[in-house]
Design a protein around this motif. Structure first.
Motif, PDB file in Angstrom:
ATOM      1  N   ALA A  21      -0.297  -6.505   6.606  1.00 36.06           N
ATOM      2  CA  ALA A  21       0.962  -6.495   7.357  1.00 36.06           C
ATOM      3  C   ALA A  21       0.750  -5.856   8.720  1.00 36.06           C
ATOM      4  N   ALA A  52       7.429  -7.010   7.018  1.00 33.40           N
ATOM      5  CA  ALA A  52       6.763  -6.580   5.789  1.00 33.40           C
ATOM      6  C   ALA A  52       7.145  -7.467   4.607  1.00 33.40           C
ATOM      7  N   LEU A  92       1.072  -0.370   3.831  1.00 28.82           N
ATOM      8  CA  LEU A  92       1.131  -1.786   4.216  1.00 28.82           C
ATOM      9  C   LEU A  92      -0.141  -2.299   4.875  1.00 28.82           C
ATOM     10  N   LEU A 106       4.434  -8.649   1.962  1.00 30.44           N
ATOM     11  CA  LEU A 106       4.580  -8.244   0.559  1.00 30.44           C
ATOM     12  C   LEU A 106       4.617  -9.460  -0.354  1.00 30.44           C
TER      13      LEU A 106
END
Length: 194
Positions: A72, A126, A67, A130
């Motif tokens: 993130a 997240a 991530l 994403l």
């Protein structure tokens, strides 16, 4: 870095899942609907609990690596907290049921709270990162898994303060289901995309 993270996400989650599955079928004498997962750590099957916790910690590190390049940052920090808490918790066992509360047992509870709260929040956070990085399906799955973890967390909290204590184990296992599923989906999804 995303590829290495994806591999660690999947490998760690599979190790944690396999270990927990074994713990649930061997004759531990524990009741999965009622007893906490950490109670396996104070039985003769504590090695299985250690493997499950370390597998989850490895998956958490994988989440950090996967991530971080996607921007993130908040989720990454939370996954660091999760990974550290999971790596430490088998070495700080819970107090036995009906035994007097100890400092070690309170430390165990704080580590569990840190792990569960951080991974749940990371799942929610997240999702946005994403989505912004071009993975809308993984974003939806991340949010869905975070919702499952949040429902499990609510059950655990209610289990401390209400007669719902009899579903404490089931609620806690819902948190495990949520983060293991999240790690697997995130790992496989990023690996396939990348």
């Amino acid at each position: 870095m995303i590829g290495v993270g994806a591999v660690l996400l999947v490998a760690g989650a599979i190790v944690a899942l396999a270990s927990l599955a074994v713990l649930h079928v061997v004759p531990t004498g524990l009741r999965p609907w009622i007893d906490p997962v950490s109670q396996y750590g104070i039985t003769r099957f504590r090695a299985g609990y250690l493997v499950a916790a370390l597998g989850a910690a490895v998956a958490g590190v994988g989440g950090v690596l996967a991530l971080a390049p996607l921007g993130a940052a908040a989720a990454v920090v939370l996954l660091v907290v999760f990974a550290v808490a999971r790596a430490i918790i088998p070495f700080v066992p819970m107090d036995a049921p009906e035994a007097p509360r100890t400092r070690r047992g309170r430390a165990h509870n704080l580590l569990a709270i840190a792990a569960f709260a951080s991974v749940t929040a990371a799942g929610f956070l997240a999702g946005g990162a994403l989505h912004d990085a071009g993975y809308p399906n993984l974003a939806n799955l991340s949010t869905g898994c975070a919702i499952v973890m949040a429902i499990g967390s609510a059950g655990v909290i209610l289990g401390f303060f209400t007669p719902l204590r009899r579903v404490f184990g089931a609620s806690e296992r819902l948190i495990y289901l949520g983060f293991i599923a999240w790690f697997l989906m995130l790992g496989f999804g990023l690996f396939a995309a990348g």
